[in-house]
Design an enzyme around this catalytic site. Sequence first.
Site, mmCIF file in Angstrom:
data_model
loop_
_atom_site.group_PDB
_atom_site.id
_atom_site.type_symbol
_atom_site.label_atom_id
_atom_site.label_comp_id
_atom_site.label_asym_id
_atom_site.label_seq_id
_atom_site.Cartn_x
_atom_site.Cartn_y
_atom_site.Cartn_z
ATOM 1 N N SER A 64 52.508 111.828 8.866
ATOM 2 C CA SER A 64 53.437 111.737 7.732
ATOM 3 C C SER A 64 54.743 112.468 7.981
ATOM 4 C CB SER A 64 52.784 112.301 6.467
ATOM 5 O OG SER A 64 51.669 111.538 6.121
ATOM 6 N N GLU B 287 54.202 102.720 20.618
ATOM 7 C CA GLU B 287 55.447 101.966 20.497
ATOM 8 C C GLU B 287 56.355 102.765 19.574
ATOM 9 O OE1 GLU B 287 52.093 98.920 21.017
ATOM 10 O OE2 GLU B 287 52.530 100.188 19.298
ATOM 11 N N GLN C 75 48.140 110.149 14.898
ATOM 12 C CA GLN C 75 46.752 110.483 14.598
ATOM 13 C C GLN C 75 45.873 109.260 14.809
ATOM 14 O OE1 GLN C 75 46.371 111.600 10.440
ATOM 15 N NE2 GLN C 75 48.048 110.246 9.883
ATOM 16 N N TYR D 128 35.335 97.382 25.419
ATOM 17 C CA TYR D 128 36.617 96.794 25.789
ATOM 18 C C TYR D 128 36.795 96.814 27.306
ATOM 19 C CZ TYR D 128 41.678 96.211 26.202
ATOM 20 O OH TYR D 128 42.923 95.770 26.547
ATOM 21 N N GLN E 155 44.251 102.478 31.379
ATOM 22 C CA GLN E 155 45.669 102.792 31.550
ATOM 23 C C GLN E 155 45.903 104.289 31.409
ATOM 24 O OE1 GLN E 155 47.775 100.756 28.424
ATOM 25 N NE2 GLN E 155 47.264 102.280 26.897
#
Length: 195
Positions: free
Chosen positions: A111, A137, A156, A168, A175
């Site tokens: 926040s 991003e 977070q 996955y 990465q």
Amino acid sequence: MSVLGRQRLIAAINSEDPSTRLVVTPLLNKNQVGEASIDIRLGNDFVVTRRGNLQAIDPATDDPRLVRYNSRHYANFGSKFFLHPNELVLGSTLEYVKLPPTLAGWVTSRSKWGRVGLVIATATAIQPGFGGTITLELLNLGEVPLVLYPGLLVAQIILSECEGAEPYNGAFAGQVDPGHGKISADKDMAFWTKP
């Protein structure tokens, strides 16, 4: 499925069973584990897209010029990284994160940063079984440049239980630095982009 609270997060991090252990390393301060999330830090690696003369990014093509418009930057701890208004930069988390196949997650802005215009993720899902650093991003929606420092708590992770998922193993598995995905590699791209 329920969101994991502090006690469940701590239990997952401390699990002795590797198949159920949540890995977040380095966890530099125990206070990073909050009531229902884990605060994560900005890493040192950035990918900046330079302005160029491309008319558009077209997912139906593999334009080799796209590579030229990305430059990698490494920022030392204590050094400033300027994120200008309306600029999109890829960054990564300082922490390496490994989710067990029983947990899924979402990454979101803290926040304090959101209120000055910093958006840290436009693609927020973390798949069960993912392992690696999380690409952020970074987007400045404010009117003035934001000064970012590697190591700051900027995001977070919120985790919830997940049943019946496969671990996955996609393009971003393992990465350890930020990078662009290849949009044209989507399996059904030709169907939707060819007349």
